[in-house]
Design an enzyme around this catalytic site. Structure first.
Site, PDB file in Angstrom:
ATOM      1  N   GLY A  11      -6.736   9.500  -2.079  1.00 57.20           N
ATOM      2  CA  GLY A  11      -5.745   9.267  -1.485  1.00 57.20           C
ATOM      3  C   GLY A  11      -4.270   8.304  -1.132  1.00 57.20           C
ATOM      4  CG  ASP A  83       1.739   3.478  -4.994  1.00 57.55           C
ATOM      5  OD1 ASP A  83       0.026   3.656  -3.608  1.00 57.55           O
ATOM      6  OD2 ASP A  83       0.953   4.236  -6.049  1.00 57.55           O
ATOM      7  CD  GLU A  84      -1.683   1.006  -7.198  1.00 57.19           C
ATOM      8  OE1 GLU A  84      -2.574   0.710  -6.406  1.00 57.19           O
ATOM      9  OE2 GLU A  84      -2.607   2.520  -7.613  1.00 57.19           O
ATOM     10  CB  ALA A  85       1.221  -3.070  -1.022  1.00 59.36           C
TER      11      ALA A  85
END
Length: 214
Positions: A11, A83-85
């Site tokens: 999540g 996000d997707e760091a």
């Protein structure tokens, strides 16, 4: 700077969108950033169907320069949702820290901690080192055996891969970090540590809808 991490399906992207919503509804202005999202460039998406347009973070993007450009245009930027760091460059993580320290921009980063070999992604390692707060996302993900799913296994042609490029996405041309996997059946599966180490994918085939993405 806060870093929220966890395996696939826990999540993280949903939490990122919720964080953006909570700040925006209080009148704050922010930017949403992502990279190699499952929905394609310029989009932050979740497995439960939520999504939002986002700035695509390529390897050559100067995030600090991006924010300053917005400021020069009279656009406020109070916070960043990243996000997707774990797939950002280490230099970009340094830029995020600089924005926090010198410009009072709040940064909320979301991503994986480790790759399919259980090694830290370089950007994730730097986030662990620099973040003011590190939080494991608490939505429980289970291995096929029922134990907590902690690790992301790369499954190639039905077996767990132990070698290969750190970042692989299906149907993508090869470059420095992304390999061409069109000739192989590549997917990812969350496993507990025990079954990741022994390479046991469980008695059943992958469920319908299992995404072929990192």
């Amino acid at each position: 700077m806060k870093f929220f991490y966890g395996p696939m399906d826990c999540g993280k992207s949903t939490l990122a969108l919720q964080m953006d919503y909570n700040h925006a509804r209080q009148g704050r202005r922010g930017l949403v950033l992502t990279t190699i999202d499952r929905a394609g460039p310029g989009r932050l998406s979740t497995r439960i169907g939520l999504g939002k347009e986002a700035v695509e973070v390529g390897a050559d993007l100067d995030i600090r320069g991006l924010v300053r450009q917005r400021w020069s245009q009279g656009i406020r930027v109070d916070y960043l949702i990243c996000d997707e760091a774990s797939f950002y460059t280490v230099a970009q993580i340094e830029q995020l820290a600089d924005l926090v320290d010198t410009s009072d921009v709040d940064v909320y980063a979301f991503g994986l901690a480790t790759d399919f070999r259980t090694s830290l992604f370089p950007a994730a390692q730097r986030l662990f080192e620099l973040a003011d707060e590190v939080t494991r996302v608490q939505v429980e993900v289970l291995c096929w055996c029922g134990r907590p799913g902690l690790l992301n296994a790369r499954v190639v042609n039905g077996g767990i891969a132990r070698e290969g490029d750190q970042v692989v996405i299906g149907d993508t041309d090869a470059d420095d970090t992304v390999a061409d996997t069109t000739a192989a059946d590549v997917r990812y599966q969350v496993l507990c540590r025990r079954h990741h180490r022994v390479g046991n994918l469980g008695p059943a085939a992958r469920p319908d809808g299992q995404l072929r993405l990192v």
